[in-house]
Design a protein around this motif. Structure first.
Motif, PDB file in Angstrom:
ATOM      1  N   PRO A  55      36.176  13.486  17.189  1.00  0.00           N
ATOM      2  CA  PRO A  55      35.056  14.226  17.780  1.00  0.00           C
ATOM      3  C   PRO A  55      35.175  15.718  17.520  1.00  0.00           C
ATOM      4  CG  PRO A  55      36.601  13.523  19.484  1.00  0.00           C
ATOM      5  CD  PRO A  55      37.033  12.857  18.214  1.00  0.00           C
ATOM      6  N   LYS A  56      34.027  16.403  17.554  1.00  0.00           N
ATOM      7  CA  LYS A  56      33.891  17.856  17.436  1.00  0.00           C
ATOM      8  C   LYS A  56      34.149  18.377  16.018  1.00  0.00           C
ATOM      9  CE  LYS A  56      35.030  18.718  22.272  1.00  0.00           C
ATOM     10  NZ  LYS A  56      35.870  19.483  23.231  1.00  0.00           N
ATOM     11  N   MET A  57      35.188  17.892  15.365  1.00  0.00           N
ATOM     12  CA  MET A  57      35.464  18.296  13.988  1.00  0.00           C
ATOM     13  C   MET A  57      36.283  17.208  13.310  1.00  0.00           C
ATOM     14  SD  MET A  57      37.462  21.694  12.552  1.00  0.00           S
ATOM     15  CE  MET A  57      36.159  22.813  13.038  1.00  0.00           C
ATOM     16  N   SER A  58      35.887  16.823  12.119  1.00  0.00           N
ATOM     17  CA  SER A  58      36.584  15.741  11.428  1.00  0.00           C
ATOM     18  C   SER A  58      37.910  16.228  10.865  1.00  0.00           C
ATOM     19  CB  SER A  58      35.724  15.190  10.292  1.00  0.00           C
ATOM     20  OG  SER A  58      35.682  16.111   9.210  1.00  0.00           O
ATOM     21  N   GLY A  59      38.787  15.266  10.568  1.00  0.00           N
ATOM     22  CA  GLY A  59      40.051  15.602   9.935  1.00  0.00           C
ATOM     23  C   GLY A  59      39.855  16.267   8.584  1.00  0.00           C
ATOM     24  N   LEU A  60      38.816  15.852   7.856  1.00  0.00           N
ATOM     25  CA  LEU A  60      38.537  16.449   6.554  1.00  0.00           C
ATOM     26  C   LEU A  60      38.191  17.932   6.695  1.00  0.00           C
ATOM     27  CD1 LEU A  60      36.438  13.636   4.834  1.00  0.00           C
ATOM     28  CD2 LEU A  60      38.869  14.134   4.546  1.00  0.00           C
ATOM     29  N   ASP A  61      37.417  18.259   7.741  1.00  0.00           N
ATOM     30  CA  ASP A  61      37.061  19.665   7.956  1.00  0.00           C
ATOM     31  C   ASP A  61      38.289  20.500   8.336  1.00  0.00           C
ATOM     32  OD1 ASP A  61      34.380  19.392   7.321  1.00  0.00           O
ATOM     33  OD2 ASP A  61      33.791  18.894   9.369  1.00  0.00           O
ATOM     34  N   VAL A  62      39.206  19.885   9.076  1.00  0.00           N
ATOM     35  CA  VAL A  62      40.436  20.588   9.439  1.00  0.00           C
ATOM     36  C   VAL A  62      41.259  20.875   8.180  1.00  0.00           C
ATOM     37  CG1 VAL A  62      42.604  20.481  10.728  1.00  0.00           C
ATOM     38  CG2 VAL A  62      40.503  19.606  11.762  1.00  0.00           C
ATOM     39  N   VAL A  63      41.331  19.903   7.281  1.00  0.00           N
ATOM     40  CA  VAL A  63      42.052  20.116   6.017  1.00  0.00           C
ATOM     41  C   VAL A  63      41.398  21.227   5.210  1.00  0.00           C
ATOM     42  CG1 VAL A  63      42.782  19.083   3.841  1.00  0.00           C
ATOM     43  CG2 VAL A  63      42.865  17.732   5.927  1.00  0.00           C
ATOM     44  N   LYS A  64      40.071  21.220   5.151  1.00  0.00           N
ATOM     45  CA  LYS A  64      39.358  22.269   4.419  1.00  0.00           C
ATOM     46  C   LYS A  64      39.709  23.642   4.978  1.00  0.00           C
ATOM     47  CE  LYS A  64      35.310  19.498   3.120  1.00  0.00           C
ATOM     48  NZ  LYS A  64      33.863  19.306   3.363  1.00  0.00           N
ATOM     49  N   TRP A  65      39.757  23.749   6.316  1.00  0.00           N
ATOM     50  CA  TRP A  65      40.089  25.034   6.942  1.00  0.00           C
ATOM     51  C   TRP A  65      41.509  25.451   6.580  1.00  0.00           C
ATOM     52  CZ3 TRP A  65      43.966  26.387  10.322  1.00  0.00           C
ATOM     53  CH2 TRP A  65      43.882  27.672  10.870  1.00  0.00           C
ATOM     54  N   LEU A  66      42.451  24.506   6.653  1.00  0.00           N
ATOM     55  CA  LEU A  66      43.839  24.810   6.320  1.00  0.00           C
ATOM     56  C   LEU A  66      43.954  25.383   4.918  1.00  0.00           C
ATOM     57  CD1 LEU A  66      45.902  21.773   7.700  1.00  0.00           C
ATOM     58  CD2 LEU A  66      46.346  24.183   8.196  1.00  0.00           C
ATOM     59  N   ARG A  67      43.326  24.718   3.967  1.00  0.00           N
ATOM     60  CA  ARG A  67      43.451  25.157   2.575  1.00  0.00           C
ATOM     61  C   ARG A  67      42.670  26.450   2.331  1.00  0.00           C
ATOM     62  NH1 ARG A  67      47.491  22.488   3.478  1.00  0.00           N
ATOM     63  NH2 ARG A  67      47.681  20.342   2.724  1.00  0.00           N
ATOM     64  N   HIS A  68      41.562  26.632   3.039  1.00  0.00           N
ATOM     65  CA  HIS A  68      40.810  27.888   2.913  1.00  0.00           C
ATOM     66  C   HIS A  68      41.641  29.058   3.418  1.00  0.00           C
ATOM     67  CE1 HIS A  68      37.892  31.030   4.223  1.00  0.00           C
ATOM     68  NE2 HIS A  68      37.294  30.698   3.088  1.00  0.00           N
ATOM     69  N   GLU A  69      42.464  28.810   4.454  1.00  0.00           N
ATOM     70  CA  GLU A  69      43.341  29.834   5.003  1.00  0.00           C
ATOM     71  C   GLU A  69      44.639  29.968   4.204  1.00  0.00           C
ATOM     72  OE1 GLU A  69      42.719  31.915   7.712  1.00  0.00           O
ATOM     73  OE2 GLU A  69      40.676  31.121   7.427  1.00  0.00           O
ATOM     74  N   GLN A  70      44.719  29.232   3.106  1.00  0.00           N
ATOM     75  CA  GLN A  70      45.876  29.258   2.210  1.00  0.00           C
ATOM     76  C   GLN A  70      47.163  28.814   2.909  1.00  0.00           C
ATOM     77  OE1 GLN A  70      45.870  33.190   0.414  1.00  0.00           O
ATOM     78  NE2 GLN A  70      44.289  32.595  -1.043  1.00  0.00           N
ATOM     79  N   LYS A  71      47.020  27.885   3.842  1.00  0.00           N
ATOM     80  CA  LYS A  71      48.173  27.289   4.513  1.00  0.00           C
ATOM     81  C   LYS A  71      48.553  26.023   3.748  1.00  0.00           C
ATOM     82  CE  LYS A  71      46.773  28.923   9.111  1.00  0.00           C
ATOM     83  NZ  LYS A  71      47.923  29.791   9.429  1.00  0.00           N
ATOM     84  N   ASP A  72      49.826  25.935   3.355  1.00  0.00           N
ATOM     85  CA  ASP A  72      50.260  24.813   2.532  1.00  0.00           C
ATOM     86  C   ASP A  72      50.937  23.710   3.353  1.00  0.00           C
ATOM     87  OD1 ASP A  72      52.556  26.132   3.197  1.00  0.00           O
ATOM     88  OD2 ASP A  72      53.346  26.287   1.152  1.00  0.00           O
ATOM     89  N   THR A  73      50.661  23.675   4.643  1.00  0.00           N
ATOM     90  CA  THR A  73      51.242  22.650   5.513  1.00  0.00           C
ATOM     91  C   THR A  73      50.903  21.253   4.992  1.00  0.00           C
ATOM     92  OG1 THR A  73      50.810  24.142   7.375  1.00  0.00           O
ATOM     93  CG2 THR A  73      51.419  21.865   7.903  1.00  0.00           C
ATOM     94  N   PRO A  74      51.899  20.385   4.797  1.00  0.00           N
ATOM     95  CA  PRO A  74      51.609  19.021   4.340  1.00  0.00           C
ATOM     96  C   PRO A  74      50.728  18.268   5.335  1.00  0.00           C
ATOM     97  CG  PRO A  74      53.944  19.518   4.106  1.00  0.00           C
ATOM     98  CD  PRO A  74      53.347  20.628   4.907  1.00  0.00           C
ATOM     99  N   VAL A  75      49.772  17.502   4.818  1.00  0.00           N
ATOM    100  CA  VAL A  75      48.827  16.762   5.654  1.00  0.00           C
ATOM    101  C   VAL A  75      48.800  15.295   5.248  1.00  0.00           C
ATOM    102  CG1 VAL A  75      46.405  16.467   6.304  1.00  0.00           C
ATOM    103  CG2 VAL A  75      47.352  18.770   6.054  1.00  0.00           C
ATOM    104  N   ILE A  76      48.957  14.427   6.250  1.00  0.00           N
ATOM    105  CA  ILE A  76      48.754  12.992   6.058  1.00  0.00           C
ATOM    106  C   ILE A  76      47.483  12.613   6.800  1.00  0.00           C
ATOM    107  CG2 ILE A  76      49.618  10.662   6.492  1.00  0.00           C
ATOM    108  CD1 ILE A  76      52.450  11.774   6.365  1.00  0.00           C
ATOM    109  N   LEU A  77      46.508  12.029   6.099  1.00  0.00           N
ATOM    110  CA  LEU A  77      45.267  11.592   6.715  1.00  0.00           C
ATOM    111  C   LEU A  77      45.378  10.140   7.161  1.00  0.00           C
ATOM    112  CD1 LEU A  77      42.546  13.097   4.346  1.00  0.00           C
ATOM    113  CD2 LEU A  77      43.099  13.853   6.671  1.00  0.00           C
ATOM    114  N   LEU A  78      44.850   9.856   8.337  1.00  0.00           N
ATOM    115  CA  LEU A  78      44.755   8.488   8.836  1.00  0.00           C
ATOM    116  C   LEU A  78      43.287   8.080   8.813  1.00  0.00           C
ATOM    117  CD1 LEU A  78      47.091   8.689  11.976  1.00  0.00           C
ATOM    118  CD2 LEU A  78      47.706   8.144   9.614  1.00  0.00           C
ATOM    119  N   THR A  79      42.991   6.930   8.240  1.00  0.00           N
ATOM    120  CA  THR A  79      41.606   6.488   8.155  1.00  0.00           C
ATOM    121  C   THR A  79      41.502   4.991   8.376  1.00  0.00           C
ATOM    122  OG1 THR A  79      39.667   6.333   6.723  1.00  0.00           O
ATOM    123  CG2 THR A  79      41.823   6.302   5.644  1.00  0.00           C
TER     124      THR A  79
END
Length: 224
Positions: A55-79
């Motif tokens: 809700p409120k924001m998808s995991g994909l949008d969170v990943v987009k924000w991370l990469r836009h902020e140039q944060k290289d934190t590893p991300v595992i998506l659950l779907t």
């Protein structure tokens, strides 16, 4: 190692938090994407586990924000979706791996370990400011080669200050990261712990590293 779990299925979120904590990870957990973004704004994580459908924001949008902020934190998506399109989209926007629900916990754990090993080759596990050293792998802190014993909260605050060396860190940020977001906004608590830190890492030495920025918070920097 500190992980963020963002999963809107309450039972799965609880199970992952409990089992990852039992396996030695420090875990923050949330159920929606906007709150996940708040966590990521206030804390540095070694890895993030994101449900795509939240809700409120998808995991994909969170990943987009991370990469836009140039944060290289590893991300595992659950779907819950097993379509090739979802997998490709997630990887294309910057996710590092994905798992289709339901999945075996041991497989998730193996993927976490693999990503953390990969990241450890590129991240700075030992942070040094002047003669102060903090090892993020062993949690050992030394100054002028003298071992300094810190409480968990003291270590968390010092680590955050050192990661953001030279920047002004607000009391509110320190409250969030040291209290797992369960805090009432009492800045004097942070002041007390910073005093404890100063007694251990500054008072015995000529050069004082932790500095107060009146009206804002604290910073740490090498003044040599």
């Amino acid at each position: 190692m500190r992980l963020l779990v963002a999963e809107d299925q309450k039972q799965l979120k609880t199970i992952l938090t409990e089992r990852l904590t039992k396996d030695g990870y420090a875990v923050d957990a949330t159920s929606d994407g906007e709150e996940a973004l708040s966590y990521l704004n206030a804390q540095t994580y070694d890895l993030v586990i994101l449900d795509i459908m939240m809700p409120k924001m998808s995991g994909l949008d969170v990943v987009k924000w991370l990469r836009h902020e140039q944060k290289d934190t590893p991300v595992i998506l659950l779907t819950a979706k097993d379509s090739i399109e979802d997998k490709i989209k997630g990887l294309d926007i910057g996710a590092d791996d994905y798992l289709v629900k339901p999945f075996a916990y041991d497989e998730l754990l193996a993927r976490i370990r693999a990503l953390l090993r990969r990241k450890s080759k590129s991240i700075q596990n030992i942070i040094v400011i002047g003669d102060l050293s903090l090892n993020r792998t062993t949690n050992v802190v030394t100054r002028n080669q003298q071992l300094i014993a810190l409480s968990k909260k003291e270590y968390t605050i010092l680590e955050y200050l050192m990661i953001h060396a030279g920047e002004v860190v607000t009391r509110e940020s320190l409250e969030r990261i040291s209290s797992n977001f369960d805090y009432e906004g009492y800045s004097n608590v942070i002041d007390v712990y910073v005093r404890f830190l100063r007694k251990k890492i500054d008072d015995p030495f000529e050069i004082k590293l932790i500095q107060t920025i009146r009206g804002f918070g604290y910073t740490i920097k090498d003044t040599l």
